[in-house]
Scaffold this active site. Structure first.
Site, short mmCIF file in Angstrom:
data_model
loop_
_atom_site.label_atom_id
_atom_site.label_comp_id
_atom_site.label_asym_id
_atom_site.label_seq_id
_atom_site.Cartn_x
_atom_site.Cartn_y
_atom_site.Cartn_z
N LYS A 13 57.72 -26.14 66.53
CA LYS A 13 58.74 -25.34 65.88
C LYS A 13 58.95 -25.83 64.43
O LYS A 13 58.46 -26.90 64.05
CB LYS A 13 60.03 -25.42 66.71
CG LYS A 13 59.87 -24.85 68.12
CD LYS A 13 61.15 -24.98 68.93
CE LYS A 13 61.01 -24.33 70.30
NZ LYS A 13 62.28 -24.42 71.08
N TYR A 53 61.03 -14.40 72.47
CA TYR A 53 62.19 -14.87 73.23
C TYR A 53 62.98 -13.72 73.87
O TYR A 53 64.17 -13.88 74.15
CB TYR A 53 63.10 -15.70 72.33
CG TYR A 53 62.60 -17.12 72.10
CD1 TYR A 53 62.35 -17.98 73.18
CD2 TYR A 53 62.39 -17.62 70.82
CE1 TYR A 53 61.90 -19.28 72.98
CE2 TYR A 53 61.94 -18.93 70.61
CZ TYR A 53 61.70 -19.75 71.69
OH TYR A 53 61.27 -21.03 71.51
N ASN A 116 64.76 -28.64 69.21
CA ASN A 116 63.97 -29.40 70.20
C ASN A 116 62.47 -29.34 69.95
O ASN A 116 61.67 -29.61 70.84
CB ASN A 116 64.35 -28.98 71.63
CG ASN A 116 64.03 -27.54 71.95
OD1 ASN A 116 63.54 -26.81 71.09
ND2 ASN A 116 64.28 -27.12 73.17
N HIS A 119 57.71 -25.64 71.72
CA HIS A 119 57.74 -24.63 72.77
C HIS A 119 56.50 -24.78 73.66
O HIS A 119 55.42 -25.08 73.17
CB HIS A 119 57.72 -23.22 72.17
CG HIS A 119 57.44 -22.16 73.20
ND1 HIS A 119 58.42 -21.65 74.01
CD2 HIS A 119 56.27 -21.56 73.58
CE1 HIS A 119 57.87 -20.77 74.84
NE2 HIS A 119 56.58 -20.71 74.60
N GLU A 130 52.31 -14.68 75.95
CA GLU A 130 52.54 -15.38 74.67
C GLU A 130 51.24 -15.56 73.89
O GLU A 130 51.22 -15.39 72.67
CB GLU A 130 53.23 -16.72 74.93
CG GLU A 130 54.68 -16.54 75.39
CD GLU A 130 55.33 -17.80 75.94
OE1 GLU A 130 56.48 -17.70 76.42
OE2 GLU A 130 54.71 -18.89 75.92
P1 IDP Z 1 62.35 -23.97 76.97
O1 IDP Z 1 62.00 -23.97 75.50
O2 IDP Z 1 62.42 -25.38 77.51
O3 IDP Z 1 61.45 -23.08 77.80
P2 IDP Z 1 64.40 -21.91 77.25
O4 IDP Z 1 65.53 -21.94 78.22
O5 IDP Z 1 63.29 -20.94 77.45
O6 IDP Z 1 63.85 -23.42 77.13
O7 IDP Z 1 65.05 -21.69 75.81
C1 IDP Z 1 64.24 -21.41 74.71
C2 IDP Z 1 64.75 -22.19 73.52
O8 IDP Z 1 66.06 -21.75 73.19
C3 IDP Z 1 64.91 -23.69 73.72
O9 IDP Z 1 63.70 -24.40 73.59
C4 IDP Z 1 65.88 -24.04 72.63
O10 IDP Z 1 65.23 -24.08 71.35
C5 IDP Z 1 66.79 -22.82 72.64
N1 IDP Z 1 67.97 -23.05 73.45
C6 IDP Z 1 68.06 -23.07 74.80
N2 IDP Z 1 69.32 -23.32 75.21
C7 IDP Z 1 70.05 -23.44 74.07
C8 IDP Z 1 71.45 -23.71 73.82
O11 IDP Z 1 72.25 -23.88 74.73
N3 IDP Z 1 71.81 -23.76 72.51
C9 IDP Z 1 70.95 -23.57 71.49
N4 IDP Z 1 69.65 -23.34 71.68
C10 IDP Z 1 69.20 -23.27 72.96
MG MG Z 2 61.27 -21.00 77.85
#
Ligand code: IDP
Ligand code: MG
Length: 153
Positions: A13, A53, A116, A119, A130
């Protein structure tokens, strides 16, 4: 039976790129034994990111997530190998870095869920969707890894 040719979509990212973590992250996938099949540095459009997303479109953080992903270039990649989708997710760690164990990418290299750094596809279906969203078929490079026999019996 799981396939050696299984593929997953991994993206570093914008925060991972800006924080100079590209080499560190690629290194982990290379050293594990997975094979790089496609890679590009790209500033993704908001349309592409909204689609990427789309499953999260009802979540309160969706708009901010698309903005974050659009705030700079990402390194989009396809990695191949036995069980690479699930193992890739284990290497990433939990979605929230606070819950990620040391030794994982998120556990070692970032702090907050909204930054974080990486992805990874979470299922065979999402990996296929994807990969098709981010890459054309010609961008997936077909070659034989010289280490293949040293990684698989
Ligand atoms: P993942 O990336 O581990 O698959 P997902 O639940 O698919 O997690 O969420 C996609 C992305 O959305 C996360 O990697 C993170 O960047 C963002 N995200 C998820 N939950 C939150 C939140 O509570 N606050 C802000 N960003 C979030
Ligand atoms: Mg995800």
């Amino acid at each position: 039976m799981a396939a050696i040719t299984e593929r997953t979509f991994i993206a570093i990212k914008p925060d991972g790129v800006q924080r100079r973590l590209v080499g560190e992250i690629i290194r982990r996938f290379e050293r594990k034994g997975f094979k790089l099949v496609a890679m590009k540095l790209t500033h993704a459009s908001e349309d592409l990111l909204r689609e990427h997303y789309i499953d999260l479109k009802e979540r309160p953080f969706y708009a901010g997530l698309v903005q974050y992903m659009h705030s700079g270039p990402v390194v989009a990649m396809v990695w191949e190998g036995l069980n690479v989708i699930k193992t890739g997710r284990v290497m990433l760690g939990e979605t929230n870095p606070m819950d990620s164990k040391p030794g994982t990418i998120r556990g070692d290299l970032c702090v907050q869920v909204g930054r974080n750094i990486i992805h990874g596809s979470d299922s065979l279906e999402s990996a296929e969707a994807e990969i098709n969203l981010w890459f054309t078929p010609e961008e997936l490079v077909d070659y034989r890894s010289c280490a293949h026999e040293w990684i698989y019996e």
